[in-house]
Enzyme design. Structure first.
Site, PDB file in Angstrom:
ATOM      1  N   LYS A 159      42.502  40.409  46.529  1.00 42.08           N
ATOM      2  CA  LYS A 159      43.303  41.402  45.805  1.00 42.08           C
ATOM      3  C   LYS A 159      44.799  41.024  45.900  1.00 42.08           C
ATOM      4  O   LYS A 159      45.129  39.853  45.834  1.00 42.08           O
ATOM      5  CB  LYS A 159      43.065  42.813  46.357  1.00 42.08           C
ATOM      6  CG  LYS A 159      41.606  43.286  46.224  1.00 42.08           C
ATOM      7  CD  LYS A 159      41.486  44.770  46.495  1.00 42.08           C
ATOM      8  CE  LYS A 159      40.104  45.311  46.245  1.00 42.08           C
ATOM      9  NZ  LYS A 159      39.136  45.029  47.300  1.00 42.08           N
ATOM     10  N   ASP A 206      41.702  52.381  54.725  1.00 41.50           N
ATOM     11  CA  ASP A 206      41.254  51.210  53.961  1.00 41.50           C
ATOM     12  C   ASP A 206      42.429  50.829  53.071  1.00 41.50           C
ATOM     13  O   ASP A 206      42.758  51.542  52.117  1.00 41.50           O
ATOM     14  CB  ASP A 206      40.017  51.615  53.137  1.00 41.50           C
ATOM     15  CG  ASP A 206      39.474  50.457  52.303  1.00 41.50           C
ATOM     16  OD1 ASP A 206      40.223  49.499  52.051  1.00 41.50           O
ATOM     17  OD2 ASP A 206      38.301  50.542  51.898  1.00 41.50           O
ATOM     18  N   ARG A 218      38.405  35.422  49.332  1.00 43.40           N
ATOM     19  CA  ARG A 218      37.553  36.589  49.136  1.00 43.40           C
ATOM     20  C   ARG A 218      36.910  36.947  50.474  1.00 43.40           C
ATOM     21  O   ARG A 218      35.886  36.365  50.865  1.00 43.40           O
ATOM     22  CB  ARG A 218      36.475  36.181  48.131  1.00 43.40           C
ATOM     23  CG  ARG A 218      35.745  37.312  47.568  1.00 43.40           C
ATOM     24  CD  ARG A 218      36.080  37.434  46.114  1.00 43.40           C
ATOM     25  NE  ARG A 218      35.629  38.712  45.641  1.00 43.40           N
ATOM     26  CZ  ARG A 218      35.985  39.217  44.497  1.00 43.40           C
ATOM     27  NH1 ARG A 218      36.804  38.564  43.711  1.00 43.40           N
ATOM     28  NH2 ARG A 218      35.542  40.374  44.123  1.00 43.40           N
ATOM     29  N   GLU A 274      28.960  30.756  65.641  1.00 38.38           N
ATOM     30  CA  GLU A 274      28.693  32.164  65.955  1.00 38.38           C
ATOM     31  C   GLU A 274      29.401  32.565  67.245  1.00 38.38           C
ATOM     32  O   GLU A 274      29.381  31.815  68.223  1.00 38.38           O
ATOM     33  CB  GLU A 274      27.189  32.410  66.102  1.00 38.38           C
ATOM     34  CG  GLU A 274      26.578  32.918  64.815  1.00 38.38           C
ATOM     35  CD  GLU A 274      25.383  32.118  64.376  1.00 38.38           C
ATOM     36  OE1 GLU A 274      25.408  30.891  64.592  1.00 38.38           O
ATOM     37  OE2 GLU A 274      24.445  32.727  63.830  1.00 38.38           O
ATOM     38  N   THR A 332      40.692  43.955  52.517  1.00 38.16           N
ATOM     39  CA  THR A 332      40.252  42.666  51.999  1.00 38.16           C
ATOM     40  C   THR A 332      41.426  41.706  52.126  1.00 38.16           C
ATOM     41  O   THR A 332      42.576  42.132  52.241  1.00 38.16           O
ATOM     42  CB  THR A 332      39.862  42.768  50.505  1.00 38.16           C
ATOM     43  OG1 THR A 332      40.888  43.498  49.828  1.00 38.16           O
ATOM     44  CG2 THR A 332      38.539  43.483  50.334  1.00 38.16           C
ATOM     45  N   TYR A 362      29.260  25.760  61.897  1.00 39.05           N
ATOM     46  CA  TYR A 362      28.697  26.984  62.481  1.00 39.05           C
ATOM     47  C   TYR A 362      29.399  27.284  63.797  1.00 39.05           C
ATOM     48  O   TYR A 362      29.578  26.385  64.625  1.00 39.05           O
ATOM     49  CB  TYR A 362      27.191  26.820  62.733  1.00 39.05           C
ATOM     50  CG  TYR A 362      26.385  27.553  61.691  1.00 39.05           C
ATOM     51  CD1 TYR A 362      26.475  28.936  61.565  1.00 39.05           C
ATOM     52  CD2 TYR A 362      25.558  26.863  60.809  1.00 39.05           C
ATOM     53  CE1 TYR A 362      25.760  29.608  60.585  1.00 39.05           C
ATOM     54  CE2 TYR A 362      24.845  27.533  59.842  1.00 39.05           C
ATOM     55  CZ  TYR A 362      24.945  28.906  59.729  1.00 39.05           C
ATOM     56  OH  TYR A 362      24.257  29.586  58.772  1.00 39.05           O
TER      57      TYR A 362
HETATM   58  N1  DSN Z   1      36.092  46.751  43.255  1.00 41.46           N
HETATM   59  C1  DSN Z   1      37.410  47.006  43.781  1.00 41.46           C
HETATM   60  C2  DSN Z   1      38.305  47.633  42.770  1.00 41.46           C
HETATM   61  O1  DSN Z   1      38.335  47.169  41.646  1.00 41.46           O
HETATM   62  O2  DSN Z   1      39.032  48.567  43.073  1.00 41.46           O
HETATM   63  C3  DSN Z   1      37.406  47.742  45.052  1.00 41.46           C
HETATM   64  O3  DSN Z   1      36.741  47.000  46.021  1.00 41.46           O
END
Ligand code: DSN
Length: 432
Positions: free
Chosen positions: A229, A200, A235, A56, A226, A54
């Site tokens: 991806k 984004d 994640r 914070e 993110t 932890y």
């Molecule tokens: N769920 C994602 C996608 O498949 O594009 C976006 O966050």
């Protein structure tokens, strides 16, 4: 080598399910545009004992003692993120992309403010103001999207909406837009309407790192992403921002603080508790990997593969939304076919090609059925596939779509061919 020896013994049920998913992903073509493969190093950091800690607060200013090493972990992640994208400030604590975007609203706006963003059916994300999400409930979405005929952004149409509505913030980013985004054009509009501009880049971050897509960082107040991806990290989410607020807090209750401080406060203590340090460590590992030439080649190859796949499908007579791609994804457009996007996605999955049904610009079918299938190349590229392999992938997609009405007769043959083909490739995080 046995990857999970302890789990195998202590919880065979979960162990077996992980093994089955690994086998599934090793024998099918993973073409969900928002997925790729994390390396073994990233997975090892995710699975480390840092999960217990932890801390914070932020490096050097925590609410718990004993932070010497985790401060260093988080500082490394921050510095690597800033360097990768040329950002002034980075926050690496968001638990994922949606919490990162939530923090942006809290850092920039007051509840009820107008936010310009793309609705989900136009290719936006839930958090860009879609009505069932907090962002559409607590704020007012001013929608925009690609032109329904060309499938591309019409900047004059977008400028007109912005000038009419004067949103406090404009989101630029998509989950299903196959073309490059010119952030400078959006920045011009945001300046004309005194709006914050927020990009984004969750879907395209590796393309930006590889230099095959424009970088929004110089033009935007904030950039969110993110780290999974195509970036192939854990994640999680992260936020890049300028330090100073160009509107000096004009729209925000806490206007004494600069933008970087407001972002940090919005994440913690505004929305989150303790940072996930095992994930932040894995993020730092992914950022280090992303700075290598090997990763940049992967980023560039993603686009080459997507273009090769698009051309092969066009040659076979299939339509693509927007006419093709210059990113990582393409959207098959079945508006003129007697089958739907949902039917096609189901038939593809039965045959070993995993994708998702998706709206296309000008779609006459509902979002639960759609006329499109979104296909992405990041995972196939991470496995080492090249343009010539995309010809084979196009052949399989073509066979599925041509035989959609009696797919059960064809699916097993195609699936077996794909499973054999996948044996030729390594799969990061699964198979060396
Ligand atoms: N769920 C994602 C996608 O498949 O594009 C976006 O966050």
């Amino acid at each position: 080598m046995e990857r999970y020896p302890n789990l195998k013994e202590s919880d065979p049920e979960i162990y077996n399910l992980i093994q089955k998913e690994s086998e599934y992903e090793s024998t099918t073509l993973k073409m969900i545009a928002s997925e790729s493969y994390a390396s073994f190093s990233v997975l090892e950091a995710c699975g480390s004992m840092l999960t217990d800690k932890y801390a914070e607060g932020y490096p050097g200013a925590r609410y718990y003692e004993g932070n010497e090493f985790v401060d260093a972990v988080e500082s490394l992640a921050i510095e690597r993120a800033k360097k990768l994208f040329g950002a002034e400030h980075a926050n690496v604590q968001p638990y994922s992309g949606s919490p990162a975007n939530h923090a942006v609203y809290r850092a920039l706006l007051k509840t009820g403010d107008k936010v310009m963003g793309m609705p989900v059916p136009s290719g936006g994300h839930l958090t860009h103001g879609w009505r069932v999400n907090f962002s559409g409930i607590d704020y007012v979405q001013i929608p925009y999207g690609p032109d329904s005929v060309t499938g591309r952004f019409d900047m004059e149409a977008i400028r007109k909406i912005a000038k009419q509505e004067r949103p406090k913030m404009i989101w630029v980013g998509a989950t299903a837009y196959p073309h490059k985004i010119e952030y400078k054009d959006f920045a011009d509009i945001a300046n004309e309407t005194e709006s914050y501009l927020v990009a984004d880049i969750a879907h395209i971050n590796a393309l930006i790192i590889a230099g095959v897509h424009p970088n929004p960082t110089p033009y935007c107040d904030i950039v969110t992403s993110t780290s999974h991806k195509m970036l192939r990290g854990p994640r999680a989410g992260f936020i890049l921002s300028k330090v100073e607020d160009k509107y000096q807090g004009k729209y925000h209750a806490d206007s004494k603080l600069n933008l970087a401080k407001r972002v940090d406060r919005a994440v913690f203590p505004g929305l989150q508790g303790g940072p996930h340090l095992h994930i932040i460590a894995a993020m730092a590992v992914a950022f280090k990997e992303a700075a290598t030439d090997e990763f940049k080649n992967y980023g560039a190859q993603i686009v080459k593969n997507a273009k090769a796949l698009a051309n092969a499908l066009l040659d076979k007579g299939w339509q693509l939304a927007g006419g093709g791609t210059d990113t990582h994804l393409l959207i098959l457009d079945f508006r003129e076919q007697d089958f739907t996007g949902k039917e096609a996605a189901t038939a593809l999955a039965k045959s070993g090609i995993i994708a998702n049904f998706n709206m296309v610009p000008g779609d006459h079918r509902s979002p639960f059925i759609t006329s499109g299938v979104r296909l992405g190349t990041p995972s196939l590229t991470a496995m080492g596939m090249k343009e010539s392999d995309m010809q084979l992938v196009a052949n399989w997609i073509d066979r599925v779509c041509k035989n959609i009405k009696n797919i059960d007769k064809h699916a097993n043959n195609i699936k077996n061919e794909i499973a054999d083909f996948c044996k030729n490739f390594k799969i990061p995080g699964i198979k060396e």
